[in-house]
Design a protein around this motif. Structure first.
Motif, mmCIF file in Angstrom:
data_model
loop_
_atom_site.group_PDB
_atom_site.id
_atom_site.type_symbol
_atom_site.label_atom_id
_atom_site.label_comp_id
_atom_site.label_asym_id
_atom_site.label_seq_id
_atom_site.Cartn_x
_atom_site.Cartn_y
_atom_site.Cartn_z
ATOM 1 N N ALA A 127 0.831 -1.203 0.000
ATOM 2 C CA ALA A 127 0.000 0.000 0.000
ATOM 3 C C ALA A 127 0.867 1.255 0.000
ATOM 4 C CB ALA A 127 -0.936 -0.001 1.205
ATOM 5 N N ALA A 128 1.955 1.238 0.777
ATOM 6 C CA ALA A 128 2.834 2.408 0.852
ATOM 7 C C ALA A 128 3.501 2.694 -0.488
ATOM 8 C CB ALA A 128 3.892 2.198 1.933
ATOM 9 N N LEU A 129 3.726 1.656 -1.275
ATOM 10 C CA LEU A 129 4.390 1.820 -2.564
ATOM 11 C C LEU A 129 3.424 2.164 -3.692
ATOM 12 C CD1 LEU A 129 6.868 -1.212 -2.397
ATOM 13 C CD2 LEU A 129 7.408 1.207 -2.060
ATOM 14 N N SER A 130 2.132 2.102 -3.412
ATOM 15 C CA SER A 130 1.135 2.337 -4.451
ATOM 16 C C SER A 130 0.740 3.806 -4.524
ATOM 17 C CB SER A 130 -0.112 1.491 -4.181
ATOM 18 O OG SER A 130 -0.876 2.050 -3.136
ATOM 19 N N ASP A 131 0.057 4.148 -5.595
ATOM 20 C CA ASP A 131 -0.454 5.513 -5.771
ATOM 21 C C ASP A 131 -1.971 5.564 -5.601
ATOM 22 O OD1 ASP A 131 2.059 6.617 -6.348
ATOM 23 O OD2 ASP A 131 1.936 5.933 -8.427
ATOM 24 N N ASN A 132 -2.542 4.533 -5.035
ATOM 25 C CA ASN A 132 -3.990 4.461 -4.908
ATOM 26 C C ASN A 132 -4.510 5.396 -3.821
ATOM 27 O OD1 ASN A 132 -4.409 2.350 -6.868
ATOM 28 N ND2 ASN A 132 -3.479 0.959 -5.401
ATOM 29 N N SER A 133 -5.714 5.875 -4.003
ATOM 30 C CA SER A 133 -6.306 6.815 -3.058
ATOM 31 C C SER A 133 -6.618 6.164 -1.714
ATOM 32 C CB SER A 133 -7.594 7.412 -3.646
ATOM 33 O OG SER A 133 -8.520 6.378 -3.952
ATOM 34 N N TRP A 134 -6.726 4.839 -1.705
ATOM 35 C CA TRP A 134 -7.091 4.146 -0.475
ATOM 36 C C TRP A 134 -5.873 3.701 0.336
ATOM 37 C CZ3 TRP A 134 -4.481 -0.241 -1.174
ATOM 38 C CH2 TRP A 134 -4.365 -0.757 -2.477
ATOM 39 N N LYS A 135 -4.671 4.061 -0.085
ATOM 40 C CA LYS A 135 -3.456 3.517 0.522
ATOM 41 C C LYS A 135 -3.363 3.779 2.031
ATOM 42 C CE LYS A 135 0.469 5.569 -0.323
ATOM 43 N NZ LYS A 135 1.648 6.111 -1.067
ATOM 44 N N LEU A 136 -3.730 5.005 2.467
ATOM 45 C CA LEU A 136 -3.609 5.322 3.887
ATOM 46 C C LEU A 136 -4.564 4.494 4.736
ATOM 47 C CD1 LEU A 136 -3.095 9.195 3.876
ATOM 48 C CD2 LEU A 136 -1.392 7.403 4.244
ATOM 49 N N PHE A 137 -5.764 4.237 4.193
ATOM 50 C CA PHE A 137 -6.724 3.410 4.929
ATOM 51 C C PHE A 137 -6.201 1.980 5.068
ATOM 52 C CE2 PHE A 137 -9.290 6.757 2.910
ATOM 53 C CZ PHE A 137 -9.883 7.287 4.039
ATOM 54 N N SER A 138 -5.603 1.470 3.997
ATOM 55 C CA SER A 138 -5.057 0.120 4.028
ATOM 56 C C SER A 138 -3.885 0.027 4.997
ATOM 57 C CB SER A 138 -4.599 -0.296 2.623
ATOM 58 O OG SER A 138 -4.042 -1.599 2.645
ATOM 59 N N ILE A 139 -3.011 1.036 4.969
ATOM 60 C CA ILE A 139 -1.856 1.045 5.871
ATOM 61 C C ILE A 139 -2.310 1.057 7.324
ATOM 62 C CG2 ILE A 139 0.054 2.468 6.709
ATOM 63 C CD1 ILE A 139 0.499 3.303 3.767
ATOM 64 N N ARG A 140 -3.207 1.993 7.660
ATOM 65 C CA ARG A 140 -3.652 2.118 9.050
ATOM 66 C C ARG A 140 -4.399 0.875 9.514
ATOM 67 N NH1 ARG A 140 -5.862 8.300 8.300
ATOM 68 N NH2 ARG A 140 -3.816 9.318 8.216
ATOM 69 N N GLY A 141 -5.273 0.350 8.634
ATOM 70 C CA GLY A 141 -6.046 -0.831 9.006
ATOM 71 C C GLY A 141 -5.169 -2.038 9.264
ATOM 72 N N ASN A 142 -4.199 -2.278 8.381
ATOM 73 C CA ASN A 142 -3.321 -3.430 8.552
ATOM 74 C C ASN A 142 -2.369 -3.249 9.732
ATOM 75 O OD1 ASN A 142 -3.556 -5.635 6.316
ATOM 76 N ND2 ASN A 142 -3.856 -3.697 5.242
ATOM 77 N N LEU A 143 -1.923 -2.013 9.982
ATOM 78 C CA LEU A 143 -1.068 -1.769 11.142
ATOM 79 C C LEU A 143 -1.821 -2.068 12.435
ATOM 80 C CD1 LEU A 143 1.456 -0.778 12.577
ATOM 81 C CD2 LEU A 143 0.664 1.584 12.226
ATOM 82 N N GLU A 144 -3.066 -1.631 12.520
ATOM 83 C CA GLU A 144 -3.845 -1.918 13.719
ATOM 84 C C GLU A 144 -4.095 -3.414 13.885
ATOM 85 O OE1 GLU A 144 -7.174 0.428 14.652
ATOM 86 O OE2 GLU A 144 -6.087 2.329 14.515
ATOM 87 N N LEU A 145 -4.264 -4.127 12.777
ATOM 88 C CA LEU A 145 -4.447 -5.577 12.854
ATOM 89 C C LEU A 145 -3.170 -6.275 13.314
ATOM 90 C CD1 LEU A 145 -6.619 -6.171 9.660
ATOM 91 C CD2 LEU A 145 -7.333 -6.521 12.034
#
Length: 291
Positions: A127-145
């Motif tokens: 997610a951090a390497l992508s340019d997608n608009s949802w990247k921050l949501f994916s990063i935060r969600g997976n970090l919390e998991l």
């Protein structure tokens, strides 16, 4: 203060993620760590010394490194690979390590073949390497998991060991010993600067340029940047450049001078001098030791 109040105040602010590949001879000199880290060891073995305590880490383990500790690392195998995620807590206790003290997270946790936790680390990196608009949501969600997984494993350990008591680590007892600090809210201006620096590390940066980008005075920019990252802007930039350069020396055949230029050093001699200050050896010796 209730548990709910504390949980509401606490957030995990993502800072940086990368996958590192090191060879025999790599070491990270003892340094102060101004953020938390979780590392998934994917290959090899190494010695981590965290606040003077030695941990021999190996493949299929997750290492938790708390904010404010002193950290030293060195490989003990021919190759060593891991994914490392840096983050900070928006609510901390004045002293001690909140995640370890209250949630009893261990420094080292075995994955026991759990492929889901490896997937969470990989998701953060991708997610951090992508340019997608949802990247921050994916990063935060997976970090919390990932944090939730560590907490769950710690809870299972306490349940399986009746000799471990939670009474001394209840929130009420902890708050009797220390006060909850003011929440460190993430400043979006500093976050934007950090993101820009990471993605444009070869550019020339000055305090004036950074303050203009953040629409802050130089004094305010320095103060907020240091509060958020634990380092001044120039210290942060130089440290990041050296870490990136060290990695490139191990995974590419580029000339050392070219690597220095590629990460923003205009003088290879100055690069060699500050590299030695950080890693204890010259760039040439650092690369040779990894062969």
């Amino acid at each position: 203060m209730s548990n709910t109040t504390l949980y509401t105040a606490m957030r995990f602010d993502f800072l940086y993620v990368d996958r590192y590949v090191f060879q025999s001879g790599w070491f990270y000199p003892e340094s102060y760590v101004p953020y938390c880290m979780v590392r998934l060891i994917q290959k090899g073995e190494a010695l981590f010394i965290i606040d003077g305590n030695e941990f021999h880490v190996k493949e299929n383990q997750v290492v938790y490194i708390p904010e404010g500790c002193m950290l030293y690392c060195e490989t003990s195998s021919r190759s060593f690979e891991f994914i490392s995620i840096r983050f900070r807590l928006t609510a901390q206790l004045d002293s001690g390590d909140f995640l370890a003290d209250y949630y009893r997270i261990k420094q080292i946790t075995d994955t026991d073949g759990d492929k889901e936790i490896e997937k969470r680390f990989t998701n953060v990196l991708q997610a951090a390497l992508s340019d997608n608009s949802w990247k921050l949501f994916s990063i935060r969600g997976n970090l919390e998991l990932i944090i939730a997984w560590l907490v769950e494993r710690a809870a299972e350990r306490r349940h399986d060991n009746p000799n471990i008591s939670d009474s001394d680590f209840s929130l009420a007892n902890m708050l009797k010993r220390e006060k909850l600090t003011s929440s460190r809210t993430q400043d979006p201006r500093v976050t934007a600067l950090v993101d820009y620096i990471i993605n444009h590390i070869d550019e020339e940066f000055t305090a004036s340029k950074l303050s203009e980008m953040a629409e802050l005075s130089e004094a305010s920019m320095r103060r907020l940047f240091t509060k958020y990252t634990g380092k001044s802007p120039m210290e942060f930039i130089q440290d990041l450049r050296l870490v990136i350069a060290a990695r490139r020396m191990l995974v590419t055949n580029e000339r050392i001078s070219q690597i220095a230029y590629s990460v923003g050093f205009s003088d290879p001699n100055y690069f060699s001098r500050v590299f030695r200050d950080k890693f204890g050896v010259s760039p040439y010796v650092y690369r040779k030791n990894a062969d």
